[in-house]
Design an enzyme around this catalytic site. Structure first.
Site, PDB file in Angstrom:
ATOM      1  N   ARG A 158      62.366  91.853 -32.147  1.00 52.07           N
ATOM      2  CA  ARG A 158      62.114  90.646 -32.011  1.00 52.07           C
ATOM      3  C   ARG A 158      60.418  90.394 -32.468  1.00 52.07           C
ATOM      4  NH1 ARG A 158      65.947  87.270 -28.330  1.00 52.07           N
ATOM      5  NH2 ARG A 158      67.907  88.023 -29.037  1.00 52.07           N
ATOM      6  N   CYS A 201      69.077  74.573 -23.181  1.00 56.04           N
ATOM      7  CA  CYS A 201      69.625  75.823 -22.986  1.00 56.04           C
ATOM      8  C   CYS A 201      71.309  75.951 -22.213  1.00 56.04           C
ATOM      9  CB  CYS A 201      68.809  76.669 -21.980  1.00 56.04           C
ATOM     10  SG  CYS A 201      69.474  78.144 -21.837  1.00 56.04           S
ATOM     11  N   LYS A 258      69.316  93.004 -28.215  1.00 53.49           N
ATOM     12  CA  LYS A 258      67.907  92.721 -28.640  1.00 53.49           C
ATOM     13  C   LYS A 258      66.841  93.717 -28.047  1.00 53.49           C
ATOM     14  CE  LYS A 258      67.469  89.864 -24.480  1.00 53.49           C
ATOM     15  NZ  LYS A 258      67.352  88.092 -24.135  1.00 53.49           N
ATOM     16  N   LYS A 284      62.568  94.403 -27.780  1.00 55.87           N
ATOM     17  CA  LYS A 284      61.216  93.598 -27.552  1.00 55.87           C
ATOM     18  C   LYS A 284      60.171  94.492 -27.429  1.00 55.87           C
ATOM     19  CE  LYS A 284      63.386  89.659 -25.666  1.00 55.87           C
ATOM     20  NZ  LYS A 284      63.544  88.797 -24.309  1.00 55.87           N
ATOM     21  N   CYS A 333      68.282  80.269 -14.828  1.00 59.54           N
ATOM     22  CA  CYS A 333      69.535  81.109 -14.892  1.00 59.54           C
ATOM     23  C   CYS A 333      69.274  82.686 -14.774  1.00 59.54           C
ATOM     24  CB  CYS A 333      70.550  81.216 -15.935  1.00 59.54           C
ATOM     25  SG  CYS A 333      70.232  81.933 -17.264  1.00 59.54           S
ATOM     26  N   CYS A 372      61.146  78.615 -17.736  1.00 58.65           N
ATOM     27  CA  CYS A 372      61.857  78.871 -19.097  1.00 58.65           C
ATOM     28  C   CYS A 372      62.250  77.687 -19.406  1.00 58.65           C
ATOM     29  CB  CYS A 372      63.005  79.547 -18.904  1.00 58.65           C
ATOM     30  SG  CYS A 372      64.282  78.896 -18.030  1.00 58.65           S
ATOM     31  N   ARG A 393      63.155  79.440 -33.833  1.00 54.30           N
ATOM     32  CA  ARG A 393      62.046  80.232 -33.228  1.00 54.30           C
ATOM     33  C   ARG A 393      61.330  80.948 -34.374  1.00 54.30           C
ATOM     34  NH1 ARG A 393      64.303  83.928 -28.907  1.00 54.30           N
ATOM     35  NH2 ARG A 393      64.463  82.330 -27.857  1.00 54.30           N
ATOM     36  N   CYS A 410      64.416  84.374 -18.679  1.00 55.71           N
ATOM     37  CA  CYS A 410      63.417  84.368 -20.004  1.00 55.71           C
ATOM     38  C   CYS A 410      61.910  84.391 -19.550  1.00 55.71           C
ATOM     39  CB  CYS A 410      63.833  83.331 -20.784  1.00 55.71           C
ATOM     40  SG  CYS A 410      65.552  83.234 -21.424  1.00 55.71           S
TER      41      CYS A 410
HETATM   42  S1  SF4 Z   1      66.176  81.782 -18.103  1.00 55.45           S
HETATM   43 FE1  SF4 Z   1      68.290  81.058 -18.386  1.00 55.45          FE
HETATM   44  S2  SF4 Z   1      68.268  79.004 -18.347  1.00 55.45           S
HETATM   45 FE2  SF4 Z   1      66.219  79.783 -18.741  1.00 55.45          FE
HETATM   46  S3  SF4 Z   1      66.081  79.701 -21.093  1.00 55.45           S
HETATM   47 FE3  SF4 Z   1      66.555  81.671 -20.372  1.00 55.45          FE
HETATM   48  S4  SF4 Z   1      68.788  81.564 -20.645  1.00 55.45           S
HETATM   49 FE4  SF4 Z   1      68.045  79.450 -20.398  1.00 55.45          FE
END
Ligand code: SF4
Ligand SMILES: Cc1cc2nc3c(=O)[nH]c(=O)nc-3n(C[C@H](O)[C@H](O)[C@H](O)COP(=O)(O)O)c2cc1C
Length: 1436
Positions: free
Chosen positions: A980, A1300, A1068, A1070, A1339, A1294, A911, A1343
């Site tokens: 970040r 991931c 982290k 941000k 999940c 995400c 990244r 993100c």
């Molecule tokens: S929200 Fe969860 S599944 Fe989606 S990229 Fe982030 S860590 Fe991975």
């Protein structure tokens, strides 16, 4: 006649005692060969192995040999331990250095240089050998005594020693006191002398006669046992200088370290307290007797030369060396190995003659490629491949008609056989290569024959191709960090005849080491031993030189892979041998570096397979046996446990020794002892696995022989034979076994009732979550696998040790609550609950890793160099995040690869730190190229307005980072516990304001950047063969804002992190900057949000409203985790912004929770502390106060697609990139399109790119003249589509699966089809143009900021999501759980009527999220901490 011959002739031992003598050849005319009753052994046929085959404990064995043969047989000497053997060794090379080199055998050692001594020592040797049942080494210098012996007619005493054996029984052996013998004969010339000459040469009597008055002489005639104290008690207290005079043939002009010095340095403190300030060795060769007084004067003057201002000569050599022939080599070894840098390397070089050794990698080369063991291993495989072809050819030519000389067939078949045997010890090699040489000569002479010409052509007339070699790879301890994943693994599995030497130079207390590093390094031996067909040795040259030699020789002779772990601790190349010695001692004595040899080729007798060579471990073993006894007592209550202990109660010495060896092996192998306990686990997320490993460790600490394996590794055929077995499984899917338990469960479930587990004792602990599937009808999913397994095992007649234990994530301490109680019951039931166990080592946390990483270095460099695995070590995986790199694996192919026995397909995501989300055409182009060449063919625009490349394999990582840096992009701090990427509004409409926020964004990013130079060092320093352009390094060096080291006290340049410190932030951090009315960055969603307040008249940014404490991450069903929107701190002027942010960060740095990463984000710190108190702390640090918040208004948090013109006349196009994935599809060749546009921009020097937090891209700053061309390109590559439905243009997801590692469900790959379906529904109600902020994530980490969406799906299990509603359209309000764990049908069925109601009932301009709240469909979440409150029953 030599003294040895004399001894030989006089040796008439009474049967069954045996006398052996080594002879150079059968026709030898030596006394040994002609004396009857003596068994002759040819020197070139490994004579000691024949002796070992026939030695016995109840008779004396005498061996006559010379020092050359002894040096070659050093690896056998250990095997003589425990037998009464007298070795009479002729010092035929007149080199005494061999004597101290064997000191760590601890065999009684005599040195005879006179007739009298010879006779005295000879008789003592037999007595001691018989009495102590151990070998005695008797070194005899025949050159001196020969004449005297001839003239002296002395009869040797009768050598029948039967009386010793008749009187003695085995138990008595242990009762014998320690042997003490006077080591030296002292000659004192006068009182108050300062210099002591310790003599280890044949000139003892001559030295006495010529001793100067200022010296004391100590002639050594007994070298072992050596008692330092006794020695120092004997010598006058006035002595301050010691010079050891040693007979040697090695004239060296460099400072060497002699092994004999180790005797004196052993007890360094004793030397100091005795006031000894100088010890040195002077080597002497042949001395003329008349010159001896001069020699002694020279020796004494030298050691005292400091008085005259000259330092003593440390490599003084006096006399003439004995002419050195090939056989001297082994003896010379001793003097050479102790040079620090290449000690082991040199030993190897000298153990084998020139052509017989092949070191595959140039260990000492600066070229990383050819020095790497992986390179060497590749080379080896190639050599092997060629050799195999040659053998195949040779086999087809074993036909007498193909050669004119029939002898060739004979030699050729022997040559093939030698290949099969694969022995590569030096004597074997000498023999084998003699044969190869002969074969080659015959082939050349017969080159006209068909067979010979074929072979010669195949080998290209290169004789060497036929030769045999001992093949070695040399690696550093870097290889041991990730054993399973390193090159070692490849060597082991290759089963090839290759030797690996791994040199470990890390001292015991190296502060830079991560705790688990040490463990792992030790484990490499255990790991290798687990293969059962690998020779393994752990050696330390400064602890046991003999053991080292034995190990090298054995490793080389072993037909298969060998690993020698060699210890040489030093912190600096200039460390003195003394320092290395001390470190080695510490390591060996504390058990940090055990010495052992594991030789599976001697399988059959366990005592021979595993040899423990370090005495400290023997002590540890004693402790182990003691503990076993204690266990017997405890186990009496439990007859089953006692069974396995009773067996070991035998008191026969041999049996005890065998057991010790076995136990030592077991203990080393896996910390085993006591009764067995096998722990098997199945785990998806790691909880069950961690628990199982901890249980096994705790069991071992209680004296149980514990093992831990995944259920995948259970052999169902073996299971009935196992005694105590524990299963720990978590629950996956809907009441399913985790992935690594599925196969086992399927087999067990379908095994019928034939499988009889009647003798199996078991228990099961299950991990689950009673609320994971909250509906009442789903209650049976709770901990289903553990319950099913328990029932099934009972049905198969296994006996529960204790009842099933259940852990529930919903309990106060999660699964730990149930587990603690269950574990206690288990220890009670096994009768080991009262055993005092040492404190468990604390688990290694991210904080430990950061601290030990030396400012983010860790072992990343070594990990990158290890090409035998696609992975890097666990701690490096954490550290590389700070470098913007995540290790992932392609989960789509996980199972297939596992089934093929392959490691997961490890790939890396990289990244970029792109402050302000602005990129030049050059930067775009390099990423486009990298995506194709090293990535997965796509570029990902992220939810933090930067780029990510996915799918980079390890070997391409460095190159990728360098390529990015060639256009001045870096990845530093793009991830990790630091600030970040700073993200800001794309703001295409307002150039002036954009310039101001862009500038401050860049400033903040640079201000908060970590200062470590590790990034530069690891990725950028120096040239790299893969660089596209050789000028790259100069670009990196010249970066004006590149990393710099800081000059600290002592003029050392070191890394300093003034803001972060060595442990950086707890989590982290941000920062986002929004410019109203656009909240496209979701300014409330992160740790620190700035809202630009613009003076509408001047278009100058007056300052910023600061919001602190936002964050999205949650863990399903863990109510202690929640999303949060930032709290207002007030207004800050532009110049104050960086410092104010720094102060916010410092409070978080110092008060954030470093013990629990799930509670470490600023959002929890601020809630725990209270917003006002947090703010006050910031103001105190800052020394200023926040001003009152200024008014602003947001109208949305989405992007607006299409062209706009800013006030300066420049054009900007916001381009829709679905979920930020820049790729080419047959319908939308967007990646090519954007590449063409970037090329156009570059060639015409116009414009740049901007990225948005909604994962779209802007083509920015285009002047009117270029507009038509760009528009053409947009059209051509179908990038001009702005006619998107409302929901599509405001939806995002995400990355999720497959890369991931945390994803439970699909996101990016799923959202397009789901949006298609939603579009259809919305169109039905006339809502196509209405925008709804819709976000899907794999999940709870959130993100794509799902918790601020009006409609969100958060992945819970495959194809299963939680549905959340009620977020604010401008990103100002959190949503709330509406339905949990639903699949697509239900999602659509739930949303459809709600959309309908919205269409019918909404007020003017009312957004869907607001409507849901007004209509009472969902309660509003007014603050993060209330996220879990007011959730409707129906949602659960
Ligand atoms: S929200 Fe969860 S599944 Fe989606 S990229 Fe982030 S860590 Fe991975
Ligand atoms: C995708 C998923 C599905 C789950 N399904 C269940 C379930 O059906 N029943 C249950 O009791 N627990 C369920 N759990 C909870 C886990 O079993 C529990 O969190 C456990 O501690 C995870 O352990 P692990 O890290 O070893 O996999 C589920 C968890 C996840 C992530």
């Amino acid at each position: 006649m030599s003294s040895l011959d004399y001894l030989l002739r006089s040796s008439k031992l009474v049967s069954p005692n045996k006398i052996y003598a080594t002879i150079p050849n059968k026709n030898d005319k030596t006394v040994a060969n002609i004396t009857p009753g003596i068994i002759k052994l040819l020197e070139n046929q490994d004579p000691f192995s024949s002796v070992i085959d026939s030695i016995e404990q109840k008779c004396i064995t005498t061996i006559f040999t010379n020092q050359t043969v002894l040096a070659q047989s050093v690896h056998h000497l250990y095997n003589l331990k425990g037998y009464p053997i007298v070795l009479n060794i002729d010092l035929n090379l007149h080199d005494y250095t061999i004597i101290p080199s064997l000191k760590d055998l601890n065999y009684t050692t005599f040195i005879s240089t006179t007739t009298e001594k010879l006779i005295e020592n000879n008789s003592l040797a037999y007595e001691i050998a018989a009495k102590y049942n151990n070998p005695v080494l008797h070194f005899i210098d025949s050159s001196v005594s020969v004449t005297k012996l001839q003239t002296t007619s002395v009869d040797l005493p009768p050598l029948s020693l039967d009386h010793y054996f008749e009187e003695q029984d085995e138990e008595d052996i242990t009762e014998l006191g320690p042997l003490t013998l006077p080591n030296v004969e002292l000659t004192i010339s006068s009182a108050n002398v300062y210099t002591l000459i310790v003599n280890l040469s044949p000139y003892g009597s001559e030295f006495i006669d010529a001793l100067p008055s200022n010296a004391v002489l100590a002639n050594i005639s007994v070298y072992r046992p050596w008692d330092n104290k006794q020695f120092f008690d004997l010598i006058p207290s006035s002595v301050t200088k010691i010079v050891i005079v040693q007979r040697s043939n090695l004239v060296s002009n460099t400072k060497t370290f002699e092994p004999i010095l180790l005797d004196f340095f052993q007890d360094f403190n004793a030397l100091i307290s005795r006031g000894i300030d100088q010890i040195l060795v002077t080597n002497v060769g042949e001395l003329s007797k008349t010159n001896i007084p001069n020699v002694l004067k020279q020796i004494v003057d030298n050691v005292n030369s400091e008085k005259t201002g000259t330092p003593p000569n440390q490599s003084l050599y006096i006399g003439t060396p004995y002419s050195v022939d090939q056989s001297q080599k082994n003896v010379d070894l001793v003097n050479k190995v102790f040079s620090l840098e290449q000690a082991y390397y040199k030993v190897l070089r000298q153990l084998f003659s020139g052509d017989n050794l092949n070191i595959l990698n140039q260990y000492d080369s600066a070229d990383a490629n050819i020095s790497s063991p992986e390179f060497g291993f590749g080379k080896f495989l190639k050599i092997q491949q060629d050799r195999d072809l040659l053998i195949d050819l040779a086999k087809t030519l074993l036909n007498p008609t193909l050669f004119s000389n029939p002898k060739i067939i004979d030699l050729l078949s022997k040559w093939i056989q030698l290949n099969v045997e694969g022995k590569s010890g030096e004597p074997d090699l000498v023999e084998a290569n003699r044969l190869s040489d002969e074969l080659y000569e015959l082939l050349v002479a017969d080159s006209d024959s068909k067979g010979a010409s074929q072979i010669l052509n195949f080998i290209n007339f290169d004789k060497k191709t036929l030769f045999f070699e001992s093949t070695w790879l040399i690696g550093s301890d870097a290889w041991s960090y990730d054993i399973g994943a390193s090159g070692v693994h490849h060597v082991l599995t290759s089963k090839k005849n290759i030797n690996v030497l791994i040199i470990d130079s890390e001292p015991v207390n190296n502060d830079n080491s991560i705790n688990n590093k040490k463990l792992r390094k030790k484990d490499i031996g255990l790991y290798a031993m687990n293969y059962h067909n690998v020779y393994v040795a752990s050696v330390a040259v400064y602890s046991s030189y003999t053991q080292l030699l034995s190990s090298f020789i054995e490793a080389s002779q072993f037909n298969g892979p060998s690993i020698v772990l060699a210890y040489l601790p030093y912190t600096d190349e200039n460390d003195s041998p003394l320092e290395v010695l001390k470190e080695t001692k510490k390591a060996v004595e504390t058990g940090y570096w055990p010495l052992y040899r594991y030789n599976p080729s001697t399988a059959g007798n366990p005592e021979d397979v595993f040899k423990l060579d370090s005495s400290v471990i023997r002590k540890a073993l004693q402790d182990f046996l003691d503990r076993e006894n204690k266990l017997t007592l405890l186990a009496n209550e439990s007859p089953d446990l006692a069974r396995s202990l009773e067996k070991s109660a035998s008191d026969v010495i041999v049996a005890k020794q065998t057991r010790r060896a076995e136990a030592a092996y077991n203990q080393l192998l896996d910390g085993l002892s006591g009764p067995p306990l096998h722990v098997y686990y199945a785990s998806d997320g790691g909880n069950a696995a961690t628990l199982a490993k901890r249980l096994a460790n705790r069991a071992a600490a209680r004296g149980l022989k514990s093992t831990v394996l995944s259920m995948d590794d259970i052999d169902l055929e073996e299971l009935p034979g196992e005694e105590n077995v524990i299963f720990i499984t978590s629950t996956a899917g809907q009441g399913e076994f985790p992935q690594d338990g599925k196969a086992f469960w399927d087999t067990l479930k379908n095994s019928g009732t034939d499988l009889d587990l009647a003798s199996l004792k078991f228990s099961v602990f299950g991990l689950g979550d009673s609320k994971y599937w909250p509906r009442k009808e789903d209650a049976h999913y709770y901990n289903k696998p553990s319950k099913d397994l328990f029932k099934r095992l009972e049905l198969l007649s296994a006996t529960p040790i204790i009842p099933l234990g259940l852990g529930d994530d919903q309990d106060a301490d999660g699964f730990q609550t149930g587990y603690a109680e269950w574990e206690k019951q288990l220890w009670d039931a096994l009768g080991v609950s009262n055993i005092a166990v040492p404190d468990e080592p604390k688990p290694i946390t991210n904080e430990d890793m950061k601290l030990a990483s030396n400012f983010l270095r860790g072992t990343i460099v070594e990990g990158l160099a290890d090409e035998s695995t696609g992975a890097i070590s666990a701690s490096d995986q954490q550290l590389t995040k700070f470098h913007g790199i995540y290790m992932q694996d392609d989960r789509d192919v996980r199972d297939v690869r596992k089934a093929q026995g392959l490691e997961p397909y490890y790939i890396f995501m990289s990244r970029i730190r792109l402050p302000g989300g602005k990129a030049t055409p050059d930067q775009w182009l390099i990423l486009d190229r990298l995506a194709d060449e090293v990535g997965n063919g796509t570029v990902k625009l992220t939810t933090r307005a930067t780029f990510q490349l996915h799918g980079i394999v390890k070997k391409n990582l460095k190159h990728s980072i360098r390529a990015m840096n060639s256009t001045l992009m870096d990845t530093l701090a793009a991830c990790g516990d630091v600030n970040r990427n700073v993200m800001l509004s794309a703001l295409p409409v307002n150039a002036k304001v954009y310039a101001q926020v862009s500038e401050i964004g860049y400033k903040i990013s640079e201000y908060l950047l970590p200062q470590t130079t590790a990034y530069h060092e690891i990725w950028l320093k120096g040239p790299d063969p893969k660089d596209y352009d050789p000028s790259w390094p100069s670009i990196f060096q010249n970066r004006k804002d590149g990393p710099k080291k800081t000059l600290v006290g002592g003029n050392a340049l070191v890394d300093v992190e003034p803001l972060y410190g060595p442990t950086y932030l707890p989590r982290k951090f941000k920062i986002n900057i929004a410019v109203p009315p656009f909240n496209d960055v979701d300014v409330f969603s992160i740790d620190l949000g700035l809202i630009a307040i613009v003076d509408q008249a001047t278009q100058l940014v007056k300052g910023y409203n600061m919001y602190v404490g936002g964050g999205m991450g949650t863990t399903h069903n863990n109510k202690k985790t929640y999303p949060r929107t930032g709290s207002s701190f007030g207004f800050v002027e532009p110049d104050d912004v960086p410092r104010a942010i720094e102060c916010v960060m410092i409070v978080q740095r110092d008060h954030g929770d470093r013990s629990n990463r799930k509670h470490a984000r600023l959002k929890y710190t601020i809630d725990d502390m209270g917003v006002e108190i947090y703010k006050q702390k910031v103001e105190e640090l800052w020394g200023k106060k926040f001003g009152p918040e200024q008014s602003y208004k947001f109208k949305s948090n989405i992007d607006y697609f299409g062209w706009v013109k800013d006030e300066t006349g420049l054009n900007h196009y916001t381009c829709y990139i679905e979920n930020g994935r820049v790729e080419d599809t047959p319908d939308y060749p967007q990646k090519t399109g954007l590449k063409k546009i970037a090329l156009y921009m570059k060639n015409n020097n116009v414009g740049h790119f901007r990225l948005t937090g909604n994962q779209h891209a802007l083509i920015s700053g285009i002047t009117d003249e270029h507009l038509p061309s760009i528009k053409n390109l947009l059209k051509k590559y179908r990038l001009d589509n702005t006619d998107l439905s409302g929901i599509r243009s405001s939806s995002s997801s995400c990355v999720g699966l497959p890369t991931c590692g945390l994803a439970f469900a699909e996101s990016e790959r799923y959202i397009p089809t789901l949006v298609d379906k939603l579009e259809t529904i919305l169109e039905e109600y006339g809502l196509r143009r209405d925008s709804i902020v819709f976000r899907v994530v794999g999940c709870g980490n959130g993100c794509a900021r799902p918790f601020l969406a009006e409609v969100a799906l958060v992945g819970k299990a495959p194809e299963t999501y939680n549905l959340l509603l009620g977020g604010g359209y401008c990103g100002e309000r959190l949503n709330k759980l509406f339905r949990s764990s639903i699949k697509e049908d239900e999602i659509l069925a739930t949303l459809k009527p709600l959309f309908k109601r919205w269409a019918l009932e909404r007020q003017e301009g009312e957004h869907f999220g607001d409507f849901c709240i007004r209509a009472g469909i969902i309660k509003p979440t007014l603050e993060g901490k209330y996220f879990h409150d007011d959730v409707d029953e129906a949602a659960l």
